[in-house]
Write an enzyme that holds these catalytic residues in place. Structure first.
Site, PDB file in Angstrom:
ATOM      1  N   SER A  86      -1.994   0.816   8.449  1.00  0.00           N
ATOM      2  CA  SER A  86      -3.112   1.669   7.941  1.00  0.00           C
ATOM      3  C   SER A  86      -2.769   2.968   8.330  1.00  0.00           C
ATOM      4  O   SER A  86      -2.990   3.833   7.465  1.00  0.00           O
ATOM      5  CB  SER A  86      -4.605   1.140   8.252  1.00  0.00           C
ATOM      6  OG  SER A  86      -4.870   0.121   7.556  1.00  0.00           O
ATOM      7  N   ARG A 103       0.744  -1.248   0.006  1.00  0.00           N
ATOM      8  CA  ARG A 103      -0.146  -0.045  -0.071  1.00  0.00           C
ATOM      9  C   ARG A 103       0.753   1.366   0.019  1.00  0.00           C
ATOM     10  O   ARG A 103       0.541   2.269  -0.513  1.00  0.00           O
ATOM     11  CB  ARG A 103      -0.807   0.000   1.174  1.00  0.00           C
ATOM     12  CG  ARG A 103      -2.253  -1.095   0.918  1.00  0.00           C
ATOM     13  CD  ARG A 103      -2.973  -1.275   2.382  1.00  0.00           C
ATOM     14  NE  ARG A 103      -2.929  -0.305   3.207  1.00  0.00           N
ATOM     15  CZ  ARG A 103      -4.245   0.274   3.517  1.00  0.00           C
ATOM     16  NH1 ARG A 103      -5.294  -0.591   3.110  1.00  0.00           N
ATOM     17  NH2 ARG A 103      -4.498   1.097   4.422  1.00  0.00           N
ATOM     18  N   SER A 104       1.953   1.287   0.603  1.00  0.00           N
ATOM     19  CA  SER A 104       3.050   2.512   0.550  1.00  0.00           C
ATOM     20  C   SER A 104       3.403   2.661  -0.570  1.00  0.00           C
ATOM     21  O   SER A 104       3.447   3.676  -0.987  1.00  0.00           O
ATOM     22  CB  SER A 104       4.112   2.176   1.632  1.00  0.00           C
ATOM     23  OG  SER A 104       3.704   2.078   2.875  1.00  0.00           O
ATOM     24  N   GLU A 162       0.167   4.387   6.383  1.00  0.00           N
ATOM     25  CA  GLU A 162      -0.125   4.743   5.048  1.00  0.00           C
ATOM     26  C   GLU A 162      -0.978   5.849   4.747  1.00  0.00           C
ATOM     27  O   GLU A 162      -0.873   6.759   3.838  1.00  0.00           O
ATOM     28  CB  GLU A 162      -0.715   3.426   4.283  1.00  0.00           C
ATOM     29  CG  GLU A 162       0.093   2.118   4.426  1.00  0.00           C
ATOM     30  CD  GLU A 162      -0.508   0.883   4.713  1.00  0.00           C
ATOM     31  OE1 GLU A 162       0.279  -0.183   4.815  1.00  0.00           O
ATOM     32  OE2 GLU A 162      -1.812   0.772   4.973  1.00  0.00           O
ATOM     33  N   HIS A 203       2.391  16.193 -12.447  1.00  0.00           N
ATOM     34  CA  HIS A 203       1.513  17.197 -12.832  1.00  0.00           C
ATOM     35  C   HIS A 203       1.765  18.506 -12.470  1.00  0.00           C
ATOM     36  O   HIS A 203       1.396  19.596 -13.401  1.00  0.00           O
ATOM     37  CB  HIS A 203       0.207  17.149 -11.992  1.00  0.00           C
ATOM     38  CG  HIS A 203      -0.867  16.032 -12.462  1.00  0.00           C
ATOM     39  ND1 HIS A 203      -1.518  15.277 -11.565  1.00  0.00           N
ATOM     40  CD2 HIS A 203      -0.993  15.180 -13.711  1.00  0.00           C
ATOM     41  CE1 HIS A 203      -2.397  14.427 -12.114  1.00  0.00           C
ATOM     42  NE2 HIS A 203      -1.615  14.280 -13.406  1.00  0.00           N
ATOM     43  N   GLU A 207      12.673  -1.357   6.631  1.00  0.00           N
ATOM     44  CA  GLU A 207      13.463  -2.802   6.538  1.00  0.00           C
ATOM     45  C   GLU A 207      13.042  -3.832   5.626  1.00  0.00           C
ATOM     46  O   GLU A 207      13.687  -4.737   5.119  1.00  0.00           O
ATOM     47  CB  GLU A 207      13.282  -3.778   7.870  1.00  0.00           C
ATOM     48  CG  GLU A 207      13.867  -2.783   8.851  1.00  0.00           C
ATOM     49  CD  GLU A 207      15.353  -2.688   9.268  1.00  0.00           C
ATOM     50  OE1 GLU A 207      16.059  -3.301   8.203  1.00  0.00           O
ATOM     51  OE2 GLU A 207      15.930  -1.791  10.026  1.00  0.00           O
ATOM     52  N   ASP A 236       0.670  14.597  -0.118  1.00  0.00           N
ATOM     53  CA  ASP A 236      -0.200  15.993  -0.572  1.00  0.00           C
ATOM     54  C   ASP A 236       0.217  17.041  -0.074  1.00  0.00           C
ATOM     55  O   ASP A 236       0.048  18.146  -0.811  1.00  0.00           O
ATOM     56  CB  ASP A 236      -1.670  15.398  -0.378  1.00  0.00           C
ATOM     57  CG  ASP A 236      -2.386  14.357  -1.241  1.00  0.00           C
ATOM     58  OD1 ASP A 236      -1.618  14.187  -2.367  1.00  0.00           O
ATOM     59  OD2 ASP A 236      -3.381  13.961  -1.140  1.00  0.00           O
ATOM     60  N   SER A 257       8.348   0.209   8.054  1.00  0.00           N
ATOM     61  CA  SER A 257       9.532  -0.549   8.901  1.00  0.00           C
ATOM     62  C   SER A 257      10.925  -0.069   8.579  1.00  0.00           C
ATOM     63  O   SER A 257      11.752  -0.112   9.351  1.00  0.00           O
ATOM     64  CB  SER A 257       9.430  -1.881   8.713  1.00  0.00           C
ATOM     65  OG  SER A 257       9.825  -2.383   7.315  1.00  0.00           O
ATOM     66  N   ARG A 276       1.133  13.378  -9.117  1.00  0.00           N
ATOM     67  CA  ARG A 276       1.138  14.683  -8.846  1.00  0.00           C
ATOM     68  C   ARG A 276       2.400  15.478  -9.119  1.00  0.00           C
ATOM     69  O   ARG A 276       2.232  16.657  -9.489  1.00  0.00           O
ATOM     70  CB  ARG A 276       0.550  15.049  -7.261  1.00  0.00           C
ATOM     71  CG  ARG A 276      -0.897  14.514  -6.886  1.00  0.00           C
ATOM     72  CD  ARG A 276      -1.717  15.768  -7.662  1.00  0.00           C
ATOM     73  NE  ARG A 276      -3.036  15.089  -7.032  1.00  0.00           N
ATOM     74  CZ  ARG A 276      -4.094  14.768  -8.119  1.00  0.00           C
ATOM     75  NH1 ARG A 276      -3.684  14.350  -9.168  1.00  0.00           N
ATOM     76  NH2 ARG A 276      -5.169  14.578  -7.680  1.00  0.00           N
TER      77      ARG A 276
END
Length: 185
Positions: free
Chosen positions: A149, A46-47, A152, A60, A90, A160, A88, A57
């Protein structure tokens, strides 16, 4: 109704998390991006997805930004920066990327929960983000959310915020940036 209570709790956790980011570290990363010829983004899971959104971005805004591992990503050089998002610090594949970037004298920035990690130690600069480690034995949980979560989500908001800081420094607005938006959708 419970779903919306969870959403409110997540927003509250995210607010507390963002408040703990060091402004000096954020400014240093912003300056590093602006002085780089090319910016490369890396992360796992997810990262990594959040890194891809950040690369978009940056593009952009007219910054040469690439996601490590894509077929159109060029080689990294000494005037470039690799930004690694890793809770982590790692993840073996990301450690390898940091070492490769350092071997060609590129700058490395780590955005991580653990600046003392292997990636953090290899990096020229780190930005410490709050967040719970994946392994409860590695630290105490301060979130109701599963796994990484909170890290992330904080990573997305932080990236942003960097975009907004760069927009401000360059005098850009969304209208100017929209001209670089994908149009083959």
């Amino acid at each position: 109704m419970a779903t919306m209570k969870y959403a409110a709790a997540i927003v509250d956790e995210l607010y507390r998390s963002v408040e703990r980011i060091a402004a000096e570290e954020a400014e240093k990363l912003t300056a590093l991006i602006l002085q780089s010829d090319k910016v490369f983004l890396a992360g796992a899971g997810r990262s990594g997805l959040i890194g891809r959104a950040f690369a978009m971005r940056l593009m952009h805004m007219g910054i040469d930004a690439y996601v490590v591992g894509e077929t159109v990503t060029p080689g990294i050089g000494s005037s470039d920066t690799l930004i690694i998002g890793s809770g982590s610090g790692e993840t073996a594949s990301l450690v390898s990327m940091a070492r490769k970037a350092k071997s060609v004298d590129a700058s490395v920035a780590a955005v991580t929960i653990a600046p003392e990690s292997t990636i953090g130690s290899l990096a020229d600069m780190t930005v410490k983000l709050p967040g719970s480690p994946k392994d409860k034995a590695a630290g105490t949980y301060t979130t109701i959310q599963p796994m990484a979560s909170l890290f992330e989500q904080t990573l997305l908001v932080f990236y942003d915020a960097v975009i907004l800081a760069i927009m401000d420094k360059r005098g850009l607005d969304s209208g100017l940036m929209f001209g670089r938006h994908a149009n083959l959708e």
